[in-house]
Design an enzyme around this catalytic site. Structure first.
Site, PDB file in Angstrom:
ATOM      1  CB  THR A 256      -0.823   0.027   1.217  1.00  0.00           C
ATOM      2  OG1 THR A 256      -0.111  -0.282   2.317  1.00  0.00           O
ATOM      3  CG2 THR A 256      -2.090  -1.103   1.172  1.00  0.00           C
ATOM      4  N   PRO A 257       1.512   1.375  -1.101  1.00  0.00           N
ATOM      5  CG  PRO A 257       2.136   1.569  -3.287  1.00  0.00           C
ATOM      6  CD  PRO A 257       1.467   0.731  -2.508  1.00  0.00           C
ATOM      7  CE  LYS A 258      -0.021   6.187  -6.128  1.00  0.00           C
ATOM      8  NZ  LYS A 258      -0.686   6.294  -7.426  1.00  0.00           N
ATOM      9  CG  ASN A 259      -1.983   3.543   4.526  1.00  0.00           C
ATOM     10  OD1 ASN A 259      -1.197   3.985   5.374  1.00  0.00           O
ATOM     11  ND2 ASN A 259      -3.161   3.228   4.568  1.00  0.00           N
TER      12      ASN A 259
END
Lengths: 341, 535
Positions: free
Chosen positions: A140-143
């Protein structure tokens, strides 16, 4: 490992159960906290480690709306999480329970908050924790919560030594991830770590000269290090000129050039104009023309302003038709300026 | 656009999609668990835009209103800092009577004090701490440490304490450890004192009942600024009169989340701080017609500091200019400008209310001409031309011109040519240069331009076709691209964006206020409530 994660990502959002390969094929050692296929605590109801806990079901009220059809695993995990919160039990198993919740829903900020409380209470090894966060980042790199948590860890450790390499790695899979750039920028500023940053942006722009984030970062780096002196503006503009020559209508490059131009009242307008005229003599670049309009509008002479009007007409009617109304509007502004003189 | 068939607006499909999201969401949306309030807002506001909210049965409306209020934290429950939660994840978690330290991470006795590596996380400790300190219990006394220079906050704290009959000793923190940027340093319990310490004898009854120091709920159960905003907006959409909103608690919640640099956090447990939450704060204060809780000047400074070299706003200073943050900044400036103007006004009559509904043409950015000819149906907007002046005063003409230029340049005249994007169209709006067009920017970029009076400068026809190309003809709803699946956020922002820009006929879509992101009908309801006169 990357491939399996991506596969898991494509199947279902929010249900990334078993996205980690068995440890025998792992390239880096697993942390204690990561949810592993053979180490998930679910199902809790039959797990002896949790036999002392009475799960606490969610109370949505009599007539809930926007109800999510939670999976069994999700519901049960949350039931045990609530029970642990009620006890305020900040134990190793609670920490692992947080990992489960985060795995199911990385946006659950209460889980991250409680996690931090557990880490403090247990005096946990924060380097291990940082490893855990790194391991789950690509899922979840955009969390937002994940990156905030990372920032807290780096602050507590007061140690940025892994951050530049780590952010560079994450940028390999998405070179424009806003969170990553923000984090990197924060590390630079907080720890005053600027060596190599300019070169870093250069290497990214060599890979993709349309990387708007890399340009922005470059501006930030210069701002915080040398500042925009006459010399720096000169060398930076040379740098951008080269990139524009390769891709004459790259808005990111032209925006950066305009940024240089605006930075210094005494900047070399002539050199900027010469370069831009050069570009448009060879190719019909909308952003080149647009920049020329800006340069000409800064001058007060009628001849320049009239030329700007002509360019606007050309842009609206031919080169940048989608913005015909905008260029008419700019034309009117310039005409107003001529009248006012 | 050579011979491509025009898309049709699938109004009924979208209504179905939104009605479904109002009731049940699939398990793949589990990551919305803490933000269901926003999904609710998207659904309600989307339905309202499509003239379909009236078709929701009155009983269901009341049930929704109850659900929203069930997520409110009020002072009566013992919460000094109110607001709304996003869902019921932890609302029934009661703190047990086990003596436990607070969530003041800074001073657990079990953690060794390290000198430079101290766990001094003020964001974590401060407001969570006050959630504990200020619960209803008359026989407690606490030492509270505040940071020097924070003179306004103790007054609020004292006021709340007096209300709860609690004696507080305030002392300045002269040994403030290295302040972290953007910390919401308010106050925290004094370090080193064990939970059951006896305080000096000349004070009131000082028996510290730790179990009762906390409210009956867990200190982890806090409001979230975005959920508070969407809760209030949803209540307005449902025609509620907000009488049950604990206004003081909400304002305290918002106030407690403001950082020294003017930005806001989202919740007391700690979070990132950026323009999104500044916008949330601005809307909340606007709805409640009360800006006393926040430092407007600081917020405005933060916003203007977000202006980047490219001409638009990033999420923070020197961060990349981005469509979403640009909208949040521009809209917040607009709302804060109006709030500031109204701050001194005593009279609450509608005539004096500077935020009364105005018929608006497209007010120009500079004093110059705007070509207002070919725009579609001009929506009656309730934003105020006086507030515009405020906004224009904050940005120079050149800054405004650059901002408009940046926004206009977001429109793409090329289209996605990847194989999956069979139905793609050009004319969409991107969020940053050299990124693909995405439906949600129809709102972020479109509404920002509307607030600047320049939305008519877009190529509205091709934009409309782009947005319609992202419709999902099977499920209804809109996606970010024509090759992606629909979701609540893109559905709502696509619809709202089209409505703000007047891209759809009025019988299909109601006009939407660009600053408040609600139908003008909902905004009128807010005006009619005349909350400023309510004390």
């Amino acid at each position: 490992r990357k491939r399996r994660r991506r596969e898991a990502q494509r199947t279902q959002r929010g249900s990334l159960y078993f996205c980690v390969p068995p440890s025998c094929v792992a390239s880096t050692p697993m942390t204690d906290f990561e949810v592993q296929e053979d180490k998930t605590m679910y199902p809790f109801s039959t797990n002896p480690e949790w036999s002392d806990i009475t799960p606490l079901k969610q109370d949505d009220g009599p007539n809930p709306v926007v109800s999510i059809l939670y999976s069994k695993r999700f519901s049960e995990s949350m039931d045990y999480f609530r029970a642990i919160l009620q006890k305020d039990e900040r134990s190793p198993r609670a920490l692992r329970l947080c990992s489960e919740i985060i795995d199911l829903n990385s946006a659950n900020y209460t889980a991250w908050h409680f996690r931090r409380a557990c880490l403090k209470e247990l005096d946990s090894n924060l380097t291990e924790e940082l490893k855990y966060v790194s391991e789950i980042t690509l899922q979840t790199p955009k969390n937002y919560q994940l990156w905030f948590h990372r920032r807290k860890l780096v602050e507590w450790l007061n140690d940025p030594s892994l951050e530049l390499e780590f952010t560079a790695k994450v940028l390999e899979s998405d070179s424009k991830n806003y969170h990553v750039w923000s984090h990197r920028s924060w590390v630079n500023q907080h720890f005053n770590l600027w060596d190599g940053e300019l070169a870093f942006t250069k290497s990214l722009l060599e890979q993709d000269l349309r990387n708007n984030s890399a340009f922005n970062h470059r501006y930030t780096v210069v701002k915080h290090t040398t500042g925009f002196t006459r010399e720096v503006i000169q060398s930076e503009s040379r740098f951008v000129f080269e990139l524009i020559t390769k891709a004459p209508n790259n808005e990111s490059a032209w925006n950066y050039l305009r940024g240089l131009f605006d930075t210094n009242e005494f900047s070399q307008h002539d050199e900027f104009q010469r370069f831009t005229e050069d570009v448009i003599s060879g190719t019909k670049s909308v952003h080149a023309y647009s920049f020329l309009v800006d340069i000409l509008m800064r001058r007060k002479q009628n001849s320049d302003l009239l030329r700007a009007v002509e360019i606007c007409k050309n842009l609206g009617s031919e080169l940048d038709e989608i913005r015909v109304k905008y260029w008419k509007y700019v034309e009117k502004l310039i005409r107003q300026q001529i009248q006012d003189e | 656009m050579e011979g491509k068939q025009d898309y049709i607006f699938l109004k009924k499909r979208h209504i179905s999609y939104l009605r479904r999201s109002l009731s049940i969401l699939p398990s793949s949306t589990a990551n919305y668990d803490t933000s269901r309030m926003t999904v609710l807002f998207f659904s309600l506001s989307g339905l309202d835009i499509l003239h379909a909210l009236d078709d929701v049965p009155e009983q269901e409306i009341q049930e929704i209103v109850e659900w929203i209020y069930s997520l409110q934290l009020t002072s009566e429950d013992g919460y000094p800092c109110g607001g709304f939660r996003g869902g019921h994840c932890v609302t029934n978690v009661a703190a047990e009577a086990t003596p436990q330290d607070s969530y003041n991470i800074g001073h657990s006795n079990k953690i060794k004090q390290q000198t430079s590596n101290q766990y001094n996380d003020h964001q974590m400790s401060s407001v969570c701490q006050t959630n504990g300190i200020l619960s209803k219990n008359s026989n407690t006394e606490l030492d509270v440490r505040i940071n020097e220079g924070d003179s306004s906050i103790p007054q609020k704290l004292l006021k709340m304490c007096n209300g709860n009959k609690k004696k507080i000793n305030l002392s300045s923190d002269t040994n403030n450890a290295k302040g972290l940027s953007n910390t919401n340093t308010v106050y925290s319990k004094s370090d080193g004192k064990p939970p059951f310490s006896n305080l000096s004898s000349n004070q009131e009854d000082i028996h510290l009942q730790f179990s009762s120091v906390y409210a009956s709920q867990s200190p982890l159960d806090t409001g979230h600024i975005a959920m508070t905003y969407t809760a209030l907006a949803s209540l307005l959409l449902l025609g509620d009169d907000l009488a049950r909103v604990d206004k003081e608690a909400v304002l305290q919640h918002v106030a407690s989340l403001q950082c020294p640099d003017g930005s806001f956090l989202s919740n007391a447990g700690g979070s990132e701080n950026d323009l999104r939450f500044v916008y949330c704060a601005a809307v909340i204060c606007h709805i409640l017609a009360d800006s006393s809780a926040i430092n407007i000047d600081a917020a405005v400074t933060y916003i203007t500091d977000c202006l980047g070299y490219a001409g638009a706003l990033g999420q923070g200073a020197l961060q990349e200019s981005h469509g979403g943050s640009t909208y949040c900044g521009v809209a917040a400036l607009h709302l804060l400008g109006a709030l500031k103007k109204n701050a001194g006004n005593v009279s609450a009559s509608k005539d004096n209310d500077a935020t009364a509904t105005n018929e608006t043409d497209n007010a120009t950015v500079t004093s110059n001409v705007a070509a207002n000819d070919s725009s579609a149906a001009v929506a009656a907007s309730s934003y105020d031309s006086e507030a515009d002046t405020e906004l224009h005063g904050l940005l120079s003409p050149r800054e405004l011109d650059s901002l408009v230029r940046w926004l206009i340049m977001r429109q793409q005249d090329t289209c996605d040519t990847t194989p999956e994007a069979v139905n793609a169209r050009e004319g969409g709006l991107q969020g940053r240069p050299n990124k693909p067009a995405d439906t949600c920017y129809t709102f972020w970029v479109g509404a920002a331009l509307k607030l600047l009076g320049c939305e008519h400068l877009l190529d509205l026809n091709s934009l409309l076709q782009f947005v319609l190309s992202t419709q999902d003809p099977v499920t209804g709803g809109l996606a970010k691209h024509s090759s992606s699946g629909a979701d609540g956020l893109h559905t709502y922002l696509g619809l709202s964006g089209m409505a703000v820009l007047g891209l759809l006929p009025l019988q299909d879509a109601m006009p939407v206020d660009p600053a408040l992101n609600m139908t003008c009908r909902a905004v009128k309801h807010l005006r009619d409530l005349n909350l400023r006169s309510r004390r």
